[in-house]
Design a protein around this motif. Structure first.
Motif, PDB file in Angstrom:
ATOM      1  N   UNK A  35       1.030  -1.738  -0.311  1.00 13.95           N
ATOM      2  CA  UNK A  35      -0.355   0.029   0.148  1.00 13.95           C
ATOM      3  C   UNK A  35       1.030   1.565  -0.167  1.00 13.95           C
ATOM      4  N   UNK A  39      -8.178  -2.313  -2.705  1.00  6.96           N
ATOM      5  CA  UNK A  39      -8.431  -1.081  -2.472  1.00  6.96           C
ATOM      6  C   UNK A  39      -8.917  -0.150  -3.680  1.00  6.96           C
ATOM      7  N   UNK A  60     -14.559   3.643   5.055  1.00  8.99           N
ATOM      8  CA  UNK A  60     -14.156   3.582   6.880  1.00  8.99           C
ATOM      9  C   UNK A  60     -14.419   1.697   6.254  1.00  8.99           C
ATOM     10  N   UNK A  61     -14.786   0.883   5.589  1.00  5.73           N
ATOM     11  CA  UNK A  61     -14.822   0.082   4.956  1.00  5.73           C
ATOM     12  C   UNK A  61     -14.170  -0.259   3.683  1.00  5.73           C
ATOM     13  N   UNK A  65     -10.844  -5.578   3.435  1.00  6.38           N
ATOM     14  CA  UNK A  65     -11.206  -6.458   3.952  1.00  6.38           C
ATOM     15  C   UNK A  65     -10.460  -6.678   5.387  1.00  6.38           C
ATOM     16  N   UNK A  66     -10.218  -5.917   5.798  1.00  6.96           N
ATOM     17  CA  UNK A  66      -9.638  -5.913   6.715  1.00  6.96           C
ATOM     18  C   UNK A  66     -11.069  -5.160   8.327  1.00  6.96           C
ATOM     19  N   UNK A  67     -11.834  -4.513   7.707  1.00 13.84           N
ATOM     20  CA  UNK A  67     -12.763  -3.990   8.087  1.00 13.84           C
ATOM     21  C   UNK A  67     -14.216  -3.836   7.491  1.00 13.84           C
ATOM     22  N   UNK A  68     -13.742  -4.944   6.144  1.00 14.63           N
ATOM     23  CA  UNK A  68     -15.244  -4.671   6.259  1.00 14.63           C
ATOM     24  C   UNK A  68     -15.402  -6.479   5.681  1.00 14.63           C
ATOM     25  N   UNK A  69     -16.437  -7.035   6.154  1.00 11.97           N
ATOM     26  CA  UNK A  69     -16.520  -8.534   6.750  1.00 11.97           C
ATOM     27  C   UNK A  69     -17.499  -8.725   5.250  1.00 11.97           C
ATOM     28  N   UNK A  79     -16.127   1.307  14.095  1.00 14.77           N
ATOM     29  CA  UNK A  79     -17.190   0.958  13.572  1.00 14.77           C
ATOM     30  C   UNK A  79     -17.068   0.013  14.320  1.00 14.77           C
ATOM     31  N   UNK A  80     -16.644  -1.115  14.074  1.00 15.57           N
ATOM     32  CA  UNK A  80     -16.936  -2.376  15.092  1.00 15.57           C
ATOM     33  C   UNK A  80     -17.110  -3.049  16.404  1.00 15.57           C
ATOM     34  N   UNK A 133     -19.381   1.829   5.073  1.00 12.19           N
ATOM     35  CA  UNK A 133     -19.041   2.720   5.779  1.00 12.19           C
ATOM     36  C   UNK A 133     -18.696   3.719   5.854  1.00 12.19           C
ATOM     37  N   UNK A 146     -13.249 -10.283  15.415  1.00 12.91           N
ATOM     38  CA  UNK A 146     -13.375  -8.828  14.054  1.00 12.91           C
ATOM     39  C   UNK A 146     -14.093  -9.721  13.495  1.00 12.91           C
ATOM     40  N   UNK A 147     -15.220  -9.856  12.785  1.00 11.26           N
ATOM     41  CA  UNK A 147     -14.925 -10.785  11.364  1.00 11.26           C
ATOM     42  C   UNK A 147     -14.908 -10.851   9.896  1.00 11.26           C
ATOM     43  N   UNK A 148     -14.130  -9.541  10.024  1.00 12.24           N
ATOM     44  CA  UNK A 148     -13.345  -8.635   8.610  1.00 12.24           C
ATOM     45  C   UNK A 148     -12.391  -9.509   9.026  1.00 12.24           C
ATOM     46  N   UNK A 149     -10.887  -9.003   9.744  1.00 17.96           N
ATOM     47  CA  UNK A 149      -9.478  -9.532  10.544  1.00 17.96           C
ATOM     48  C   UNK A 149      -9.659 -10.137  11.112  1.00 17.96           C
ATOM     49  N   UNK A 150     -10.084 -10.766  11.932  1.00 20.18           N
ATOM     50  CA  UNK A 150     -10.421 -11.896  13.073  1.00 20.18           C
ATOM     51  C   UNK A 150      -8.950 -11.722  13.431  1.00 20.18           C
ATOM     52  N   UNK A 151      -9.001 -10.131  14.136  1.00 21.19           N
ATOM     53  CA  UNK A 151      -7.469  -9.858  14.998  1.00 21.19           C
ATOM     54  C   UNK A 151      -8.885 -10.050  16.364  1.00 21.19           C
TER      55      UNK A 151
END
Lengths: 265, 789
Positions: free
Chosen positions: A40, B286, B704-705, B708-712, A241-242, B695, A178-183
């Motif tokens: 990134x 992204x 904000x999402x 894939x770290x934030x968008x489930x 947001x989580x 979101x 967390x359902x997205x990251x699993x952290x």
């Protein structure tokens, strides 16, 4: 990704020398945080020093009354290790809940704690067990190692070599992923050690922390009921947001109960 | 029965290449001398572009060009269009904000295209994209749909209240009258959450200009290459239509997001000609979060009037739909004609009125996403029906039974312009209840309670409308294109069959199902059929694949072409067999003189057609035929989903424990593929119900999402085993196959089934996605009073 020079040293000395000589260098372990960051273009190290060829950083062995896990040992090896399952099964369980199989096959204990992501699982296990972090220079007690969000006591040219976990009498880890990251949205590691009860919380705050009120309550009564009288202050917890801070405070108690239940077997 | 013919669960032909890594996607194609494009995207949700300093990067290594909106305008590149005209209640046309391939005056969402860097390597292009100096004057963004009408800022300076149109459908007076005499009225405020499509393959484009032929070839991740060619020629002035070839090779999923004509492909094709070298662009994941059209995003106030027996008297729906910053290609049709006409659900509802207002906001454009309007409608209807059952104390299955359109009432005309073709809703419901052991549910609820879990059961009876049709009616309602489909079927000398279709497969398995269809129709081995699609230079003009249309519309076109071949074949066979045309019958690949054993195989007939040594004197050689099919109506698949969830009251975590799907897809060509479509659709619906939510930060308009770290996204362990059964079926009368379409059903029916189950489990309704915190808070709200006692 920006351009960088890649090194694959064969020894710790050589790795440490590269770090000293190249102040903008970064260590590469499993790469599960570093590589996405590079892709990134959010980081621009001059050099990557890959620790993958240094044999002494890898492996799990019994040492004294406990376990020593090499810094470059992947989570998956901890998860499936018979030794870990026999001596500190809660650590095998913690490792098995990290990410997914691909992450566990590459990501390492040392990489995780050096990065000290506020939602990573390992900091809870390291602090919860009262482990000792061994580096190329010294030994650092877990309570002194994690100093803030993504910050540790490590000096710039210091390399984690292993973590020594004293064997607790009993321990358990419960995580709400967390359902997205699993952290961990919240992860709680509870251990009854020779030096007393330790409760470490990850995911909830800016950095792993100990829940001393619960430690005291558990010292008197090591059952899930001990959680009922505890207040968790939401003011110091993360909100995003989580999960709101209130919800995280609530989850700390729920996960603590479950961790205690697991410790009781 | 033909081996591997219609109705057989034939494994997919496509999987040989896909599972062995031999698929060929746009990004797998490279051309000599190609350049690489990277788009500079707006970091702001809303800003005026003050200056773009090309000189800041023109000397950088490898940089060949910096293209801006001003360059595009100077070269006559036209703005992007929306292909469906909607008129407001007052008769005025929708207000379309100008949507340029590269922004010129303002940027209107985070990710809006500002410039395109073309360089020798992707990294050089990216370095320059980072270095390009763009001066912005930041403006206040319009982020929130609920308040867009009265927001001080305008997304498009010439569009007041950010209102694109204010549309209505149905008889308002009749609805008001029914509400006035209703025994009960239930009303709900519903949010249909915004979703990011997230196809497995991000978008990509590779364009090459051939100066010798003055022709552009564009390889593209497209669901409808002919529509891309048409729009890019007629509106964007990329090239005349006959000088633009669009090739959509293997495409890794679309879910609607690859229907649309985006600025990126226009710029890539234009740049290839302008620079005289091939230009390639590949989206990053992204980037896809920001740049691919999102789905859903409705706010709805919905009311249902019922009599004392639970019979529905009327429905009144007021919806605000988010368009995002610009009108995407079909964005206007989704919250109107693909939404409100489905509000009758499976029910006999005497009066329905819907009002829909769409608003511009400083967010990514919103357009069709798997289901496109129909999931939103189904969610409204099925939530209201549950609400009415609760209000009246009726069983939730019983209220549905009392309101179903009976199976002898088809064709059934709803009050919202649809004529349902066929259906047997009660049979689907009863079978689903039986498979789900609905009667035994309370026992399972008690068992769960003993384990400390709250168990709930939910029902959703969905209706879908597939294959928008007929063209004339759709065009009269604003559609800009016809909605037929085309096919060409061609025998070779050696008796093999090539099928050219105007549809496009990007996960649906058309190469398999169309081969089955042709094997059945022509009596040739399945393995002897090759399906060719996705190349405007090879296939007849077609409309592509979206809206679960390919089998019902495209399949029927193939069948009709096969029938033409058989008719011609009869003439050839009659000549070869020295009989009259009328005495020839065709069955299972053989032409036979009726009542005799004199026969010719279709392969022999094909050979005779190409090597006409003995041949009817007045007949053209060759054996191929084409057909266009414009269906007389949509098809209307339907079905019932029953789902059971368990809620962990301590955390609010929902797990889906049991799933029964009974779908009526009409005639099913390949049950293996169709069951897979149900699985995939249900999982996407589960994603919407429990996990997925795009979101935006309300202040800044930042997504904000954005990863894939934030968008489930749903994963395998979110999903239970599925029980999928196909109802005996009510074949569609709209095509001779009787096929209805199955691609979107799961995504339509699943969200209300899950949400109704959660409502049943915890006693309170929550909004989608039902995240653990939302469910936990809802539980707190009902438990607080008890705790205080």
């Amino acid at each position: 990704m920006y351009a960088f020079d890649y090194h694959r040293p064969q020894s710790l000395d050589e790795a440490a020398r590269l770090l000293r000589e190249r102040p903008e260098a970064k260590l590469l372990a499993g790469g599960h945080t570093l590589l996405p960051t590079l892709k990134q273009r959010l980081a621009q190290p001059s050099d990557l020093v890959d620790l993958g060829a240094i044999a002494e950083l890898r492996g799990i062995r019994e040492e004294g009354n406990g376990l020593t896990i090499g810094a470059a040992t992947p989570h998956g090896e901890v998860e499936t290790s018979e030794l870990v399952r026999r001596l500190i099964p809660a650590l095998a369980e913690l490792a098995g809940e990290i990410g997914d199989p691909q992450v566990r096959n590459r990501g390492t204990l040392g990489g995780s704690i050096a990065n000290n992501d506020p939602a990573a699982d390992w900091p809870a296990g390291v602090v919860g067990c009262g482990a000792v972090v061994r580096t190329t220079r010294r030994e650092i007690a877990a309570d002194d190692f994690f100093t803030g969000m993504c910050e540790t006591a490590l000096e710039p040219d210091e390399i984690i070599t292993a973590v020594h976990f004293p064997r607790p009498k009993r321990a358990g880890y419960a995580k709400f992923p967390n359902p997205a990251s699993r952290y961990a949205v919240v992860g709680v590691f509870v251990a009854e050690t020779d030096d007393g009860v330790r409760v470490a919380v990850t995911g909830a705050g800016p950095c792993v922390f100990r829940l001393t009120a619960l430690e005291q309550a558990l010292t008197a009564d090591f059952t899930p009921n001990a959680v009922d009288g505890i207040e968790v202050d939401a003011a110091e917890l993360n909100a995003d947001i989580h999960a709101s801070a209130d919800y995280r405070a609530h989850l700390v108690k729920v996960m603590a109960k479950r961790a205690i239940q697991k410790a009781l077997g | 029965m033909v081996e591997k013919g219609i109705g057989q669960p034939v494994p997919r032909k496509e999987d040989r290449r896909f599972v062995t890594g031999r698929g060929r996607y746009t990004d797998d194609i490279n051309l000599p001398g190609q350049l690489h494009a990277v788009f500079v995207r707006s970091p702001h949700a809303h800003a005026r572009i003050r200056r773009i300093d090309k000189d800041s990067v023109l000397g950088m290594p490898g940089v060949v060009a910096v293209l801006t909106g001003a360059d595009a305008e100077a070269d006559g590149i036209g703005p992007l269009i929306c292909g469906w005209m909607i008129h407001s209640r007052d008769g005025s046309p929708m207000k379309m904000g100008t949507h340029r391939v590269l922004a010129t005056d303002k940027v209107r969402y985070v990710g809006d295209r500002v410039a395109c860097i073309v360089a020798e390597t992707p990294h050089q292009a990216r370095d320059a994209a980072e270095a390009l100096v763009v001066e912005y004057e930041e403006l206040e963004p319009v982020v929130d749909l609920a308040t867009a009408h009265d927001a001080p800022a305008r997304v498009h300076d010439d569009i007041p209240h950010n209102l694109c149109y204010d549309w209505e459908l149905g008889d308002r007076a009749a609805v008001d009258e029914a509400f006035a005499r209703a025994a009960k009225v239930v009303s709900l405020d519903l949010t249909n959450n915004r979703l990011v499509p997230n196809a497995m393959e991000p978008r990509a484009a590779l364009a090459a200009y051939d100066p010798g032929k003055d022709e552009i070839t564009l390889y593209l991740t497209s669901q409808n290459p002919h529509v891309h060619r048409l729009v890019m020629s007629a509106f964007n002035n990329i090239a005349p239509e006959h000088k633009l070839r669009v090739v959509a090779p293997d495409v890794g999923g679309g879910f609607g997001s690859k229907i649309f004509i985006y600025g990126e492909e226009c710029v890539v094709a234009w740049a290839a000609r302008r620079l005289g070298r091939p230009v390639k662009w590949r989206e990053e994941r992204s980037e896809a979060f920001l740049a691919d059209a999102h789905g859903r995003d409705h706010l709805t106030h919905a009311e249902m009037a019922v009599d004392e027996d639970g019979r529905i008297l009327a429905l009144r729906v007021d919806t605000k739909a988010n368009l995002g910053a610009y009108m995407s290609t079909f964005s206007s049709a989704i919250p109107t004609y693909l939404y409100a006409p489905l509000l009758s659900g499976q029910y006999r509802i005497p009066a329905i009125y819907a009002r829909v207002r769409t608003y511009y906001t400083n967010t990514t454009p919103v357009d069709a996403y798997r289901g496109a309007g129909r999931p939103e409608a189904c969610y409204v209807v099925e939530t209201l029906v549950d609400a009415a059952a609760r209000e009246l104390g009726l069983d939730r299955a019983e209220i549905r039974r009392r309101n179903f359109i009976p199976k002898d009432a088809f064709p059934y005309e709803t009050p919202v312009i649809m004529t349902y073709d066929s259906g047997d809703y009660a049979t689907c419901l009863e079978r689903a209840l039986e498979l789900a052991d609905y009667a035994g549910f309370e026992q399972r609820r008690r068992e769960a309670a003993a384990r400390g879990k709250l168990r709930g059961i939910g029902i959703a009876c969905y209706i879908e409308a597939c294959g928008i049709a007929p063209s004339q009616a759709a065009i009269s309602l604003g559609a800009g294109v016809g909605l037929w489909e085309s096919a060409e079927v061609r025998f070779t000398h050696t008796g093999k069959v090539q099928v050219f279709t105007g549809t496009h497969t990007h996960g649906q398995g058309h190469e398999t199902t169309f081969s089955q269809l042709v094997a059945e129709a022509l009596g040739v081995p399945f393995e002897d059929v090759e399906v060719i699609h996705g190349d405007t230079a090879a296939t007849p003009v077609g409309m592509g694949t979206y809206g679960s249309r390919s089998q019902a519309v495209g399949g029927e076109a193939i069948l009709r072409a096969c029938n033409k071949i058989i008719e011609k074949g009869k003439k050839i066979a009659a000549h070869l067999l020295e009989a009259s045309d009328a005495d020839i019958e065709f069955e299972a690949g053989t032409f036979r003189v009726k009542g005799t054993d004199r026969q010719k195989t279709i392969q022999e007939v094909a050979f005779a057609a190409y090597v006409p040594s003995s041949y009817p004197p007045d007949l053209e050689p060759g054996l191929e035929a084409s057909a266009f099919f414009d269906p007389p109506n949509f098809t209307f698949p339907s079905g019932t989903y029953v789902c059971e969830v368990e809620v962990d009251p301590e955390t609010g975590q929902v797990s889906v424990e049991k799933w029964v799907a009974v779908d009526d897809f009409g005639r099913v060509i390949n049950p293996l593929i169709v069951e897979g479509q149900v699985h995939g659709g249900v999982v996407q619906g589960l994603g919407q119900a429990l996990l997925e939510h795009a979101i935006y930060d309300r202040e800044s308009g930042q997504l904000l999402t954005g990863s894939f770290m934030d968008y489930a996204m749903p994963r395998a362990d979110h999903v239970p085993d599925f029980v999928v059964e196909f109802a005996p079926g009510s074949p569609s009368p709209s095509n001779s196959l009787g096929a209805k379409g199955a691609g979107e059903a799961g995504a339509i029916g699943a969200p209300p089934a899950i949400m109704n189950a959660i409502w049943d489990a915890i006693g309170v309704r929550v909004e989608m996605p039902a995240t653990p915190e939302r469910v936990w808070r809802a539980l707190q709200s009902v438990r607080m009073p008890q705790a205080a006692e």
